[in-house]
Design an enzyme around this catalytic site. Sequence first.
Site: not given
Length: 295
Positions: A54, A98, A121
């Site tokens: 990322k 994450q 997200d």
Amino acid sequence: MTARIINGREVASKVHQEVAAGVEEYRKLNGGVPGLTAVLIGDDPASHSYVRGKERACEKVGINTDTIRRDASITQEELIGIVEDLNNDPKVHGILVQLPLPEHLDEAGVIHAIDPMKDVDGLHPENAGLLVLGKPRFAPATPLGVQRMLIEENVEMKGARVVIVGRSKLVGMPLALLLLQKGPGANSTVTVCHTGTKDIAAETRRADVLIVAAGMPGTITADMVNAGAVVIDVGISRVDDPTRKHGYRLTGDVEFDRVSEVASAISPVPGGVGPVTIAMLLVNVLHAANLATSH
Ligand SMILES: NC(=O)c1ccc[n+]([C@@H]2O[C@H](COP(=O)([O-])OP(=O)(O)OC[C@H]3O[C@@H](n4cnc5c(N)ncnc54)[C@H](OP(=O)(O)O)[C@@H]3O)[C@@H](O)[C@H]2O)c1
């Protein structure tokens, strides 16, 4: 029939170019660039590798990126404190915690603490709710990536019988909701399978578009696929392979070689959904930055 291979890296590169152009436009209008901060807890090698991917993608398109790394022993309060600081930082437009988090942490509580306008997200209940209501703000990147691949492949999604294997909050469920929306690249008839489904093969054989996100190699064999179907394999598992440098290789949920003889198009693992997922995260970060300036 030998299936066309849906090249995720090519789709991702097209999306990168679009995002880079959007970042440039943002910079001209606002003087800065969009920013993403990832929060990485513990030392799970797969999570570290995803976050590195990322970071690299952000750098490629001109998005500012930073990763806060903390030991697995962090407390819930400390982690929420980090999230709150990021919520209050105007240079941070997107926050990505994450997952999975170490077991002692309450994942839902951490996600809830993220400012929904920075939740790139798409997991915050407010953003999940907007998707259910047909007004998506941030949908999770993997479902967006799958949809983008189907659009790039010119698959007629309107009225298509789509079967999704998997109903997770990150992949299967939001993907079903995305493909149910009225509009381009969607408007499909969607069936979602899971471990409670009685006869999975009977469902998958009816699919014009079969999307598999079970996390179990070998879930889909050739006899479970309708001739000419488009198959998207979301699964990524590490399987032992002593012939490889690191002692493992990555594999999807679909028996690729045999299914390729039946399907009209299929995405590989690696090189399929993975790169497009990262690219769609960048789209969400740019979107978050643009939303922030319009408020
Ligand atoms: N390419 C990417 O960028 C990307 C991104 C995210 C995830 N992934 C990969 O995609 C896979 C799925 O991820 P996830 O987060 O959705 O996993 P997850 O949370 O473990 O969910 C798996 C889902 O599949 C269902 N399932 C598992 N085995 C099944 C079977 N044999 N038959 C029918 N349904 C089955 C489960 O059903 P129940 O609900 O009944 O348990 C569950 O709904 C993983 O391999 C993950 O690594 C890839």
